[in-house]
Design a protein around this motif. Sequence first.
Motif, PDB file in Angstrom:
ATOM      1  N   LEU A   1      38.880  48.264  46.394  1.00 38.83           N
ATOM      2  CA  LEU A   1      39.671  48.984  45.155  1.00 38.83           C
ATOM      3  C   LEU A   1      38.113  47.925  44.307  1.00 38.83           C
ATOM      4  CD1 LEU A   1      43.248  48.391  44.544  1.00 38.83           C
ATOM      5  CD2 LEU A   1      41.904  50.203  45.016  1.00 38.83           C
ATOM      6  N   HIS A   2      37.448  48.948  43.437  1.00 38.08           N
ATOM      7  CA  HIS A   2      37.049  48.533  42.212  1.00 38.08           C
ATOM      8  C   HIS A   2      38.128  48.294  41.253  1.00 38.08           C
ATOM      9  CE1 HIS A   2      33.150  50.542  43.825  1.00 38.08           C
ATOM     10  NE2 HIS A   2      33.958  51.656  43.301  1.00 38.08           N
TER      11      HIS A   2
ATOM     12  N   VAL B   1      34.825  53.835  49.350  1.00 43.06           N
ATOM     13  CA  VAL B   1      35.104  53.405  48.227  1.00 43.06           C
ATOM     14  C   VAL B   1      33.647  53.597  47.207  1.00 43.06           C
ATOM     15  CG1 VAL B   1      35.638  52.075  46.219  1.00 43.06           C
ATOM     16  CG2 VAL B   1      36.803  52.058  48.344  1.00 43.06           C
TER      17      VAL B   1
ATOM     18  N   ILE C   1      44.811  51.179  38.052  1.00 46.19           N
ATOM     19  CA  ILE C   1      43.648  49.957  38.284  1.00 46.19           C
ATOM     20  C   ILE C   1      44.028  49.101  37.859  1.00 46.19           C
ATOM     21  CG2 ILE C   1      41.628  48.768  39.329  1.00 46.19           C
ATOM     22  CD1 ILE C   1      42.089  51.197  40.936  1.00 46.19           C
TER      23      ILE C   1
ATOM     24  N   ARG D   1      43.030  47.041  52.062  1.00 44.31           N
ATOM     25  CA  ARG D   1      42.507  48.177  51.116  1.00 44.31           C
ATOM     26  C   ARG D   1      41.759  47.369  49.977  1.00 44.31           C
ATOM     27  NH1 ARG D   1      45.588  51.059  53.029  1.00 44.31           N
ATOM     28  NH2 ARG D   1      47.557  51.809  52.541  1.00 44.31           N
TER      29      ARG D   1
END
Length: 434
Positions: free
Chosen positions: A262-263, A332, A183, A260
């Motif tokens: 994402l964290h 997510v 990440i 997308r």
Amino acid sequence: MKVESLHGLAILEFGAILVCHKKLVELRSYSTLVRPSNPKLVSSLSVRSNGITPEAVIAAPSFADIADTVYDILHGRIWAGHNIVRFDGVLIREAFAEIGRTAPEPQGTIDTLELLTQKFGRRAGNMKMASLATYFGLGNQTHRSLDDVKMNIKVLKHCATVLFLESSLPDIFPENHWVHPDIFEKVLYSVPFNTAHPDTFDMVAPGNEMNAASHQPDVTMEENPILQPPEMPSTVTVPESCSDSLVFLEPDEVSLPSIRALHVPFSGGSQRVKLFYEGAILQLCCPRLRIRFGISKKFPDHAGRPKLSFVVDASPSLYGVLDTCDRIVQKVYADSGCSSEWTCVVSKRHYPTVRLHIPTAVNGDVAQYATDMYLKEPSGTTQKLIFSKFDATELDTYFKPGTFVDSYLSLNPYDYQQRSGIQLVTTKLVIHNE
């Protein structure tokens, strides 16, 4: 405070610890089993969960017997507990109502489920007390009221210590050291994080925020059945011309498979979910959205100012993008252990509509709209609207049903008090004066 209940219907045990707010040391404690009106409802499942047997509760006092003691412990104090806003506090008030007594009222409320999720991130998975206890090596949760309260205090101390070290010694304890390195490589060095609002650990401010949130009505809007998400930060920074400094895509330009979620690491050791499109934060420019319902001023923020929003019809292309974002972000959250109730960003009750939010900017004691607003005349001339003060009623003239607006939107996923979804925040609006 901790209430052990029978399937959320009756109180089986009450426990509370009076804590010094300066030292977080125990001053007094009280716990007792409580005999429900129908002890036969205590099942074998309840016994396996918390060890409380029917024989034990039969000999226990009723809630009416302990009501005076509970009232003296709770009334006028700050209530703290894990998921206390939606569970323990509700059961206490219902129990007092059943016996015809006035319920105690807190001076403030700190829900550590929301507080720790916001400040500590989801390092411990679903952030339930058992998961947090396992994360810090504090043993197993017994699901007995006084034990759970003590564990809650220990967990809070551990979280506070970690956050204090990360904020005080960033070179030794980098706040994002726990984030997966993949990440970091993909996101940390390519995303321009907003540094205008340092997410520092402050026990006073979150406490006030939780108290204010606990008084928000958990209802739907009459015009459009979309649950109210949390308010945005009270101070925001918006560029003078959004389109000049940020990339906004029209829904027709977005290829759905390329979206997308994402964290991403945030200050204070927390994480936030962000939506990306081809390596950049996904933001939308939506031309000529038709206003379905005008400015809503029903819900106040923590300072008593109305949280402003309005409802527009969703075009097929906008609907497709937002529906895809919904599914991606929901997955997510689910993969990270989130059990919050999901609220779809598009309402499909009668016709596809979305709610757009106008954030408030605060500079000292002065509040103003954080959205740049422009008025476009039929001739094509566009002028910026200047407002001398924050007066939500003055917006009614511009946001009439049937009016068309060009909206520049930020898509902000949220997970707040067991509710999650995507909030659409307007950074720029062009109102068509037709």
